[in-house]
Design a protein around this motif. Structure first.
Motif, short mmCIF file in Angstrom:
data_model
loop_
_atom_site.label_atom_id
_atom_site.label_comp_id
_atom_site.label_asym_id
_atom_site.label_seq_id
_atom_site.Cartn_x
_atom_site.Cartn_y
_atom_site.Cartn_z
N THR A 98 48.16 49.52 55.42
CA THR A 98 49.03 48.65 55.85
C THR A 98 50.84 48.98 54.67
O THR A 98 50.43 49.47 54.19
CB THR A 98 48.08 47.00 54.80
OG1 THR A 98 47.12 47.43 55.72
CG2 THR A 98 49.55 46.37 55.08
N LEU A 99 51.43 48.05 55.70
CA LEU A 99 52.85 48.41 55.19
C LEU A 99 53.31 47.08 54.68
O LEU A 99 53.57 45.86 54.99
CB LEU A 99 53.96 48.17 56.31
CG LEU A 99 53.12 50.54 57.55
CD1 LEU A 99 54.08 50.11 58.75
CD2 LEU A 99 53.41 51.01 56.82
N CYS A 100 53.86 47.44 52.92
CA CYS A 100 54.26 45.90 52.67
C CYS A 100 56.05 46.25 53.15
O CYS A 100 56.53 47.01 52.57
CB CYS A 100 54.16 46.21 51.42
SG CYS A 100 51.75 45.77 51.24
N LEU A 116 52.08 43.56 56.96
CA LEU A 116 52.33 44.18 58.35
C LEU A 116 51.42 45.36 58.38
O LEU A 116 51.26 46.44 57.96
CB LEU A 116 53.30 44.28 58.79
CG LEU A 116 54.87 43.81 58.47
CD1 LEU A 116 56.01 43.30 59.06
CD2 LEU A 116 53.57 42.56 60.21
N THR A 117 50.60 45.78 59.77
CA THR A 117 50.26 46.81 59.88
C THR A 117 50.59 47.24 60.92
O THR A 117 52.20 47.42 61.75
CB THR A 117 48.46 46.65 60.84
OG1 THR A 117 49.83 45.78 62.30
CG2 THR A 117 47.16 45.63 60.00
N PRO A 118 51.29 48.63 60.99
CA PRO A 118 52.28 49.47 61.57
C PRO A 118 52.02 48.96 63.03
O PRO A 118 53.23 49.01 63.49
CB PRO A 118 51.14 51.18 62.26
CG PRO A 118 50.80 51.66 60.76
CD PRO A 118 49.65 49.46 60.40
N SER A 119 50.83 48.60 63.67
CA SER A 119 50.94 47.78 65.10
C SER A 119 52.07 46.44 65.30
O SER A 119 52.93 46.16 66.41
CB SER A 119 49.79 47.19 65.82
OG SER A 119 49.30 46.34 65.43
N GLY A 120 51.73 45.95 63.61
CA GLY A 120 52.78 44.64 63.71
C GLY A 120 53.98 45.02 63.92
O GLY A 120 54.83 44.27 64.32
N LEU A 121 54.20 45.54 62.49
CA LEU A 121 55.67 46.26 62.84
C LEU A 121 56.19 47.21 64.09
O LEU A 121 57.36 46.38 64.50
CB LEU A 121 55.42 47.34 61.57
CG LEU A 121 57.28 47.92 61.64
CD1 LEU A 121 57.95 47.07 60.69
CD2 LEU A 121 56.93 49.31 60.41
#
Length: 63
Positions: free
Chosen positions: A28-30, A43-48
């Motif tokens: 997960t990316l913060c 965000l998840t990578p796909s959300g980013l």
């Protein structure tokens, strides 16, 4: 949540107006703004990818 290692772009100045990024062990990316680090966007990578794609789209002029 584990302790995160926050990073900012090498293009950022020494001031407090930078976007910082950390990755959790599960991928997960913060994101946070350095001048208000208590608020984070996760965000998840796909959300980013979706966020970046939406930000690149042309927004029609409403006037």
């Amino acid at each position: 949540m584990p302790t995160l290692h926050w990073q900012k772009s090498s293009y950022s100045s020494e001031g407090n107006n930078c976007l910082e990024l950390a990755t959790t062990p599960d991928g997960t990316l913060c994101f946070r703004e350095s001048d208000d680090p208590a608020i984070t966007l996760t965000l998840t990578p796909s959300g980013l990818h979706s966020l970046l794609a939406a930000s690149r789209r042309e927004i029609p002029n409403g006037s």
